[in-house]
Write an enzyme that holds these catalytic residues in place. Structure first.
Site, PDB file in Angstrom:
ATOM      1  N   SER A   1      48.254  49.722  38.005  1.00 35.09           N
ATOM      2  CA  SER A   1      47.402  50.920  38.199  1.00 35.09           C
ATOM      3  C   SER A   1      45.914  50.426  38.099  1.00 35.09           C
ATOM      4  O   SER A   1      45.231  51.185  38.126  1.00 35.09           O
ATOM      5  CB  SER A   1      47.907  51.790  37.000  1.00 35.09           C
TER       6      SER A   1
ATOM      7  N   GLY B   1      44.792  46.175  40.901  1.00 36.22           N
ATOM      8  CA  GLY B   1      46.303  46.398  41.259  1.00 36.22           C
ATOM      9  C   GLY B   1      46.335  47.477  42.300  1.00 36.22           C
ATOM     10  O   GLY B   1      47.332  47.163  42.989  1.00 36.22           O
TER      11      GLY B   1
ATOM     12  N   ILE C   1      45.948  36.352  38.556  1.00 36.52           N
ATOM     13  CA  ILE C   1      44.773  36.742  39.043  1.00 36.52           C
ATOM     14  C   ILE C   1      43.957  37.050  37.767  1.00 36.52           C
ATOM     15  O   ILE C   1      42.500  36.874  37.616  1.00 36.52           O
ATOM     16  CB  ILE C   1      44.655  38.056  39.956  1.00 36.52           C
TER      17      ILE C   1
ATOM     18  N   ASP D   1      37.099  32.770  45.921  1.00 33.17           N
ATOM     19  CA  ASP D   1      36.041  31.858  45.981  1.00 33.17           C
ATOM     20  C   ASP D   1      36.019  31.392  47.333  1.00 33.17           C
ATOM     21  O   ASP D   1      34.909  31.077  47.767  1.00 33.17           O
ATOM     22  CB  ASP D   1      36.257  30.753  45.246  1.00 33.17           C
TER      23      ASP D   1
ATOM     24  N   HIS E   1      37.762  28.362  38.396  1.00 31.85           N
ATOM     25  CA  HIS E   1      37.567  29.745  38.824  1.00 31.85           C
ATOM     26  C   HIS E   1      36.586  30.235  37.791  1.00 31.85           C
ATOM     27  O   HIS E   1      36.665  31.446  37.337  1.00 31.85           O
ATOM     28  CB  HIS E   1      38.744  30.632  38.989  1.00 31.85           C
TER      29      HIS E   1
END
Length: 322
Positions: free
Chosen positions: A17, A21, A124, A157, A184
């Site tokens: 949500s 997402g 993520i 990236d 990252h």
């Protein structure tokens, strides 16, 4: 996977949500590779699922709400993507998210380890440099750890590097490929411009500025959004790109290569992102760093202490969990 399984992937989005997402779920619903899409979050998933379910593609969409529905959202999944967590606000580093997001990722991945231990896990949630070690330690605790199936999604990236190089050189970004290795966050993001295809050359001052922009591109978006969050749309695109590559490879497509932050023997960092050949079982082959310039070697050396500290922080978090 036998042929009857092809293009029948069951994918779960945890944090469906949120800012990443929702657009990520939209892109996954739009793909012919996905046959079942399960959307989990602690709010709004019934609405997001109802909305997406009207799209004229074959993926069956179902929403799951709250911790008691988490197990059902995961059963039978082939791939789980986790964009859950809180985003950065101006002035925050990715590491400032640690306390909140570490707990969220540990909770969600513990459920994955229990209910879909064989699934590919794509993280993520930032800080990825710590949330991947967290995921690995959680899976180890449950005795189901497979380092070939846990990925830190660094694809944004690469997407940014491709875009920025293409802009500077007047190229079509779809034809540019810049490997980005390391981690990252900030200076752990190491774009290998020397390995770019097609080959490109920049004077050193331009190169330094380009690399700085790639490393701080997330912050550029956080600032531009002025408190309304961080990169969500480009991140959704990049997350979908990674998942589609993974699904293609799981379906038997040869030569699928993506960079991701994974368990690694390529450097003295226990986790490190490099180009990976993906296959039916996740990582088929780590292609390593390859030939790099002395400037890029220096970037790796400078990134290593920060990367090691972030990894250790993630590992310690799980060791100290009740």
């Amino acid at each position: 996977m036998d042929l009857s399984q092809m293009n029948n992937a069951k994918v779960a989005v945890l944090g469906a949500s949120g800012g990443i997402g929702q657009p990520l779920s939209l892109l996954l619903k739009n793909s012919p590779l996905v046959s079942r899409l399960t959307l989990y979050d602690i709010a709004h998933t019934p609405g997001v699922a109802a909305d997406l379910s009207h799209i004229e593609t074959r993926a069956a969409v179902k929403g799951y709400l709250g911790p008691e529905q988490l197990p059902d959202s995961l059963k039978g999944c082939d791939v789980v993507v986790i964009p859950a967590g809180v985003p950065r606000k101006p002035g925050m580093t990715r590491d400032d998210l640690f306390n909140t997001n570490a707990t969220i990722v540990a909770t969600l991945t513990a459920a994955c380890a229990q209910h879909c231990p064989e699934a590919m896990i794509c993280i993520i949630a930032n800080p990825v440099n710590s949330t991947i070690p967290i995921t690995a330690e959680v899976f180890k605790k449950r005795g189901v750890y497979n380092p070939n199936k846990i990925f830190g999604v660094t694809t944004l990236d690469i997407v940014r590097a491709n875009t920025f190089v293409a802009e500077l050189k007047g190229l079509d970004p779809a034809r540019v490929n810049v490997p980005v290795i390391g981690g990252h966050a900030g200076k752990t993001i190491i774009p290998l411009i020397s390995q770019c295809t097609p080959k490109v050359d920049f004077p050193q001052d331009e190169l330094t500025a380009l690399i700085g922009r790639i490393q701080e591109a997330g912050t550029e978006v956080v600032k531009a959004k002025a408190g309304a969050g961080s990169a969500t749309l480009a991140m959704a695109y990049a997350g979908a790109r990674f998942v589609f590559s993974l699904l293609d490879a799981m379906n038997g497509k040869e030569g699928v290569i993506e960079c991701a932050f994974v368990k690694s023997q390529e450097t003295d960092c226990p986790y490190f992102s490099t180009p990976l050949v993906l296959g039916k079982n996740g990582i088929e082959k780590n292609l390593g760093i390859g030939k790099i310039s002395s400037f890029e070697e220096k970037m790796i050396a400078e990134a290593t202490p920060e990367l090691k500290a972030s990894i250790k922080k993630g590992e310690e978090f799980v060791k100290n969990m009740k």
